[in-house]
Design a protein around this motif. Structure first.
Motif, PDB file in Angstrom:
ATOM      1  N   ALA A  81      -5.049   6.254  -5.771  1.00 31.54           N
ATOM      2  CA  ALA A  81      -4.623   5.044  -5.046  1.00 31.54           C
ATOM      3  C   ALA A  81      -5.818   4.139  -4.767  1.00 31.54           C
ATOM      4  O   ALA A  81      -5.728   2.920  -4.855  1.00 31.54           O
ATOM      5  CB  ALA A  81      -3.950   5.427  -3.742  1.00 31.54           C
ATOM      6  N   VAL A  89       0.474   4.137  -2.836  1.00 30.91           N
ATOM      7  CA  VAL A  89       0.186   5.558  -2.603  1.00 30.91           C
ATOM      8  C   VAL A  89       1.344   6.432  -3.117  1.00 30.91           C
ATOM      9  O   VAL A  89       1.124   7.480  -3.721  1.00 30.91           O
ATOM     10  CB  VAL A  89      -0.106   5.815  -1.097  1.00 30.91           C
ATOM     11  N   THR A  94      -5.766   5.666   2.593  1.00 32.63           N
ATOM     12  CA  THR A  94      -4.706   6.505   2.037  1.00 32.63           C
ATOM     13  C   THR A  94      -4.128   7.468   3.077  1.00 32.63           C
ATOM     14  O   THR A  94      -2.923   7.706   3.117  1.00 32.63           O
ATOM     15  CB  THR A  94      -5.240   7.316   0.833  1.00 32.63           C
ATOM     16  N   LEU A 146      -0.253   7.859   3.892  1.00 34.12           N
ATOM     17  CA  LEU A 146       0.447   9.130   3.653  1.00 34.12           C
ATOM     18  C   LEU A 146       1.216   9.567   4.898  1.00 34.12           C
ATOM     19  O   LEU A 146       2.322  10.093   4.810  1.00 34.12           O
ATOM     20  CB  LEU A 146      -0.557  10.217   3.243  1.00 34.12           C
ATOM     21  N   ASP A 178       0.824  -1.211   0.000  1.00 30.96           N
ATOM     22  CA  ASP A 178       0.000   0.000   0.000  1.00 30.96           C
ATOM     23  C   ASP A 178       0.859   1.263   0.000  1.00 30.96           C
ATOM     24  O   ASP A 178       0.522   2.255  -0.635  1.00 30.96           O
ATOM     25  CB  ASP A 178      -0.940   0.030   1.218  1.00 30.96           C
ATOM     26  N   ASN A 225     -10.697  10.054   2.075  1.00 33.07           N
ATOM     27  CA  ASN A 225      -9.258   9.814   2.140  1.00 33.07           C
ATOM     28  C   ASN A 225      -8.465  11.090   2.342  1.00 33.07           C
ATOM     29  O   ASN A 225      -7.260  11.064   2.416  1.00 33.07           O
ATOM     30  CB  ASN A 225      -8.763   9.187   0.831  1.00 33.07           C
ATOM     31  N   ILE A 236      -4.930  12.064  -4.654  1.00 32.61           N
ATOM     32  CA  ILE A 236      -4.090  10.910  -4.286  1.00 32.61           C
ATOM     33  C   ILE A 236      -4.987   9.764  -3.840  1.00 32.61           C
ATOM     34  O   ILE A 236      -4.835   8.617  -4.252  1.00 32.61           O
ATOM     35  CB  ILE A 236      -3.093  11.266  -3.150  1.00 32.61           C
TER      36      ILE A 236
END
Ligand code: ADP
Ligand code: MG
Length: 467
Positions: free
Chosen positions: A41, A18, A48, A52, A14, A445, A37
């Protein structure tokens, strides 16, 4: 900052998904809106935001909420994407010490499975810490509105293409092994940059060889443009290898004569000063009728039989196009708009490896892939989210049309994997939806922690799941 490749091992599927989504968003955005994003993703459970945070903690992305909430890749993030691709391709399995810091690059040793040590050059166009050096060169006085990521990729592509073509024509250059994004892998030259060499057994011979190279390059239609003691390597047998090609130009360039003379002048000056060569007595050359006696042996640009376009075929075969050349040349010559695009300070810090010897990556060789189910899920997510897409930020920052043109052709830079395909699809659809100007609704997200301080990601940290 150091290139701590250890972190690579702990990044999950993951995380890379991302990170790749941020990279894709950067084709049109200096800062990629968090929401975009998330949409690119499109993680199954909307994770996400958490990912991040983890990427931010490792300084792979930079958070910016000055205009809107968003992220961009750091050089480190871009490095990791390129390194991972190289590892997956089996080019190398370990990264070692840093062996060079150029004006616009960092060079590391890397080792393949069978122990072959090579050199990896990571291009860093737009590196702010080198502004002092840069200002010496016209072109870099300008802050570019071009995206550093794009420019560094072009520089690597050009360097790789030229290295390959020159090698094929028998020039003494490193063997070009592979390139991806801003990264070029080449053979390691056993030697030192000439600038570090205080004594030579045969300075005249070395001098002749080097001047001969400038002339032969011109005969092949090329001028190095940065041919000096920093870009000439020399080994214990005084064998010469030339390096560093992103700024090369054709002999048909409007300033070709000036660049050629400058390359020649650099060599004359250096050998005169460092090895006390005097050039008055040399009379082995051309065109000495109307020049100073002490200049008489200098090769003159006009008297060289030049074949421009000689290497064009090879260059094209390497995937480096005329358009690429025009773009990079625009930057090199400073023919770009000035802009107040700011780069964060941690991009400008130099890497210093703390690693003695090599740090084996032991990466799972499998490229992260989206399963069929995942793909279906991605489509579903998107369809439902298309109804409530954000209107803007698309466009606010699309200052670079070439990214859009490239959307579909740019596969070469990533591996042609399911992940990339599915993310590209997501991105295109997200962009199309955004262009339609749907109403702005916060995404689940969306990154809300403006402070960017991560705290709650120890779980992810410990998670050593393969990717
Ligand atoms: P820049 O474009 O930033 O000037 P260079 O290609 O000139 O980067 O490389 C910077 C330094 O890294 C060189 O001066 C040299 O010391 C080292 N270096 C680069 N390529 C190699 C190589 N293939 N083998 C060994 N050392 C290298
Ligand atoms: Mg150099």
């Amino acid at each position: 900052m150091k290139l701590d490749v250890d972190v690579l091992r702990y990044l999950t599927k993951d995380d890379f998904r991302v990170l790749t989504a941020v990279e894709m968003g950067m084709r049109n955005h200096e800062i990629v809106p968090s929401e975009l994003i998330g949409r690119i993703a499109s993680l199954k459970h909307g994770g996400t935001y958490k990912v991040l945070k983890n990427l931010l903690k490792h300084k792979l992305v930079h958070h910016d909420s000055s205009k809107y909430d968003g992220f961009r890749l750091t050089y480190l993030g871009y490095d990791f994407l390129a390194i991972k691709t190289m590892v997956n391709r089996g080019v190398f399995t370990a990264v070692g010490r840093q062996i060079g810091v150029g004006k616009e690059s960092d060079i590391f040793e890397v080792a393949s499975e069978d122990g072959t040590v090579m050199a990896m050059k990571l291009h860093r166009l737009g590196r702010t810490s080198f502004r002092a050096v840069k200002s010496k060169r016209d072109y870099l006085r300008h802050r570019s509105s071009y995206n550093w990521l794009y420019l560094s990729r072009l520089a690597a592509l050009k360097e790789f293409a030229f290295m390959k073509a020159l090698e094929e024509h028998g020039f003494p250059v490193p063997n070009a092994v592979d390139s991806n994004r801003h990264c070029v892998v080449m053979s390691l030259i056993q030697g030192y940059p000439l600038v570090q060499v205080k004594q030579l057994q045969n300075p005249e011979t070395v001098f002749e060889t080097i001047i001969g190279l400038v002339v032969r390059l011109a005969e092949h239609g090329l001028i190095h443009c940065d041919f000096n003691e920093f870009n000439i390597m020399i080994d214990d047998d005084e064998k010469v290898t030339m390096i560093d090609f992103p700024q090369m130009v054709s002999v048909s360039h409007r300033n070709a004569q000036m660049y050629f003379d400058r390359d020649i002048e650099c060599i004359y000056k250096f050998f005169g000063k460092r090895f006390n060569l005097s050039f008055e007595e040399r009379s082995d050359d051309i065109d000495n009728s109307d020049v100073d006696p002490d200049e008489s042996s200098r090769p003159s640009f006009s008297s060289i039989a030049k074949t421009s376009g000689f290497l064009d075929k090879e260059l094209a075969a390497s995937g480096f196009t005329r358009k690429d050349e025009d773009e990079i040349q625009k930057f090199i010559e400073g023919d770009v708009e000035e802009d107040d695009v700011s780069h964060s300070e941690h991009d400008s810090e130099l890497y210093q490896t703390n690693i003695k010897g090599f740090d084996s990556l032991h990466l799972d060789q499998e490229e992260p892939t989206a399963s069929c189910n995942e793909e279906d899920q991605l489509d579903e997510n998107l369809q439902s989210s298309e109804a409530d897409q954000s209107g803007d930020p698309e466009g606010q920052n699309s200052n670079n049309e070439m990214f859009q043109e490239e959307d579909d052709e740019q596969k070469g830079e990533e591996d042609d994997t399911e992940l990339v395909k599915s993310l590209a699809k997501q991105r295109r659809r997200a962009m199309a939806a955004a262009r339609k100007g749907h109403k702005n609704t916060a995404s689940r997200n969306s990154y809300k922690d403006k402070g960017g301080k991560s705290s709650n990601n120890s779980k992810i940290q410990k998670q050593l799941s393969s990717w």
